[in-house]
Design a protein around this motif. Structure first.
Motif, mmCIF file in Angstrom:
data_model
loop_
_atom_site.group_PDB
_atom_site.id
_atom_site.type_symbol
_atom_site.label_atom_id
_atom_site.label_comp_id
_atom_site.label_asym_id
_atom_site.label_seq_id
_atom_site.Cartn_x
_atom_site.Cartn_y
_atom_site.Cartn_z
ATOM 1 N N THR A 269 0.765 -1.167 0.091
ATOM 2 C CA THR A 269 0.036 0.310 0.390
ATOM 3 C C THR A 269 1.196 1.254 0.014
ATOM 4 O O THR A 269 1.961 1.075 0.328
ATOM 5 N N GLN A 319 -13.356 -7.900 -4.752
ATOM 6 C CA GLN A 319 -12.796 -7.280 -3.631
ATOM 7 C C GLN A 319 -12.608 -6.838 -2.396
ATOM 8 O O GLN A 319 -13.749 -7.705 -1.472
ATOM 9 N N GLN A 320 -12.342 -7.423 -1.162
ATOM 10 C CA GLN A 320 -11.784 -7.258 -0.578
ATOM 11 C C GLN A 320 -10.991 -5.705 0.613
ATOM 12 O O GLN A 320 -10.811 -5.420 -0.918
ATOM 13 N N ILE A 321 -11.951 -5.300 1.317
ATOM 14 C CA ILE A 321 -11.206 -4.153 1.697
ATOM 15 C C ILE A 321 -10.559 -4.127 3.091
ATOM 16 O O ILE A 321 -10.973 -4.710 4.182
ATOM 17 N N SER A 323 -8.480 -2.413 6.582
ATOM 18 C CA SER A 323 -8.957 -2.173 7.685
ATOM 19 C C SER A 323 -8.941 -0.834 6.924
ATOM 20 O O SER A 323 -9.371 0.084 7.679
ATOM 21 N N GLY A 325 -8.870 0.294 4.505
ATOM 22 C CA GLY A 325 -9.384 1.255 3.384
ATOM 23 C C GLY A 325 -9.454 0.482 2.250
ATOM 24 O O GLY A 325 -9.717 1.231 0.917
ATOM 25 N N GLN A 326 -7.860 0.437 1.856
ATOM 26 C CA GLN A 326 -7.850 -0.062 0.346
ATOM 27 C C GLN A 326 -8.296 -1.520 -0.260
ATOM 28 O O GLN A 326 -8.911 -2.228 0.373
ATOM 29 N N ARG A 327 -9.039 -0.936 -1.342
ATOM 30 C CA ARG A 327 -9.777 -2.201 -2.252
ATOM 31 C C ARG A 327 -8.187 -3.032 -2.853
ATOM 32 O O ARG A 327 -7.730 -2.255 -3.803
ATOM 33 N N ASP A 329 -8.715 -6.321 -5.658
ATOM 34 C CA ASP A 329 -9.168 -6.767 -6.800
ATOM 35 C C ASP A 329 -8.627 -8.394 -6.164
ATOM 36 O O ASP A 329 -7.366 -8.562 -7.103
ATOM 37 N N THR A 370 -9.925 -9.231 7.724
ATOM 38 C CA THR A 370 -10.410 -9.124 6.535
ATOM 39 C C THR A 370 -10.816 -10.792 6.417
ATOM 40 O O THR A 370 -11.246 -11.003 5.212
ATOM 41 N N TYR A 374 -15.669 -10.479 1.545
ATOM 42 C CA TYR A 374 -15.936 -10.067 0.107
ATOM 43 C C TYR A 374 -17.245 -9.532 -0.424
ATOM 44 O O TYR A 374 -18.452 -9.652 0.085
ATOM 45 N N ASN A 375 -17.074 -7.728 -1.477
ATOM 46 C CA ASN A 375 -17.600 -7.030 -1.576
ATOM 47 C C ASN A 375 -17.865 -8.223 -3.200
ATOM 48 O O ASN A 375 -16.220 -8.131 -3.827
#
Length: 409
Positions: A269, A319-321, A323, A325-327, A329, A370, A374-375
């Motif tokens: 990140t 996607q996972q987010i 802690s 806030g980074q997404r 893919d 996390t 997943y979203n």
């Protein structure tokens, strides 16, 4: 073989630089003539994001058409056309920033919003001397399978664009062809369709370079999102583990994701990219990033609209987010072109993340909050990408969680 029930990263390939294709201009309603001070030049090249489960994906582009209107029809005035001598291009030789030059053409100054790719026809009786113009080879196979290209030879495949041509200057653009999303298996028919997913991006002198463990490089896809939210992806070199994410706009907060089936996802990140620096190096070959093994579970369903009509041109992304806030893919695929069904195999282990440190070691730690969360996003032409994606929490190895997606215009 690509299986829409699961995400399968491509096998990485060795590559060499490819030569320049000579190109000529055929003016179609505004491509030539006029005051040269009001003309600029469009220069085009092609590169590729990774493919899923293929050793080769061949396309043969014969024309590239350019228009200032995003809604211009194929027979409308105002098109400028770049004719290309037929040459079969293996998209999987164009990863890690390698380019296939397509040529250049003069254009009136202005903003351009549409590009159309016109492909060659497949021969009815292919031979080694006259092979299939558009074809694929499944991983581990030597047989070429024809790619069906509906509308590719007549109207051409429509690409969204947004670039400016300035008088007396060169607009240097890259067609980033995502073979993974562009090739779709038609159910159990054994047939494959080509539905190009191509981003039109500027050719910048920027890149992020790093290394993953060569022992797992063939099963990993490396990706990031640019400031316009476009996914940029590549596969590491199978021998060295080196990967390159090239032509990135300046930004100080890139997140690079490394993901693969049955592997724990890793991310770096806060990565800065600038034209002044050129290359941002994450790590070296002596300190490769290692992705641990992970149990997996599957999310599957059908993508429809509110009237329950299958959206057979949809794409699904998991996607996972973190802690912070980074997404990330983690996996993506197009739906089955007959049923609009999808399936994504996702790791259950918590992703590992490390902040970027210039000239320093990457220190990874597990983001346990996390794990398994997943979203699931769906998108399709003419429909709005979901602003709030259905969330799933996966806990049981080898389980299947149903999740149908309903999109609205």
């Amino acid at each position: 073989m690509k299986n829409l029930k699961e995400f399968r990263p491509a096998r990485a390939l060795a590559w060499t630089g490819l030569g320049l294709i000579a190109a000529t201009l055929a003016a179609c309603g505004g491509g030539g003539g006029g005051d040269s001070s009001q003309q600029g030049t469009l220069k085009l090249a092609m590169t590729d994001a990774p493919a899923c489960g293929y050793d080769h994906v061949y396309v043969t582009v014969t024309k590239i058409r350019v228009h200032q209107s995003a809604t211009a029809g194929v027979n409308d005035a105002g098109w400028s056309e770049l004719a290309i001598p037929a040459q079969r291009i293996d998209l999987l030789g164009l990863t890690n920033g390698v380019l296939q030059e397509l040529g250049s053409l003069p254009l009136p100054a202005g903003n351009y919003q549409q590009i159309r790719l016109v492909l060659a026809d497949n021969p009815s009786n292919p031979t080694p001397a006259a092979p299939l113009a558009n074809a694929l080879v499944l991983s581990g196979s030597a047989k070429e399978i024809a790619l069906a290209t509906p509308s590719g030879q007549q109207s051409g495949f429509k690409l969204k664009a947004n670039f400016d041509v300035t008088g007396g200057q060169v607009a240097d653009m890259v067609l980033d062809f995502d073979a993974c999303k562009s090739v779709v298996k038609a159910g159990n028919s054994g047939n494959y369709n080509l539905k190009p997913v191509v981003a039109v991006i500027k050719r910048l002198t920027t890149q992020i370079v790093g290394y993953v463990d060569p022992a797992m490089a063939s099963g990993v896809i490396v990706s990031t999102r640019d400031p316009d939210n476009n996914v940029r992806a590549t596969v590491p070199n199978a021998t060295t583990g080196r990967f390159v994410l090239a032509y990135l706009p300046e930004n100080t907060h890139y997140t690079v994701t490394m993901a693969g089936q049955n592997l724990t996802t890793a991310a770096v990140t806060g990565i800065p990219v600038s034209i002044a620096a050129g290359t941002t190096t994450l790590n070296t070959a002596t300190t490769p990033i290692v992705l641990a093994k992970s149990a997996s579970a599957t999310v599957s369903g059908v993508v429809t609209n509110a009237s329950n009509t299958p959206l057979t041109e949809a794409t699904v992304n998991a996607q996972q987010i973190l802690s912070g806030g980074q997404r990330l893919d983690v996996a993506w695929a197009q739906v089955d072109p007959s049923s609009a069904a999808y399936g994504l195999s996702l790791p259950l282990a918590a992703p590992f993340a490390a902040p970027y440190v210039a000239n320093g070691p990457l220190v990874f730690s597990a983001d346990t909050a996390t794990a398994g969360k997943y979203n699931i996003f769906g998108s399709a032409p003419g429909y709005t990408v979901q602003s709030t994606a259905p969330a799933v929490t996966l806990t049981a190895p080898n389980s299947v969680t149903p999740k149908n997606l309903v999109l609205t215009p």
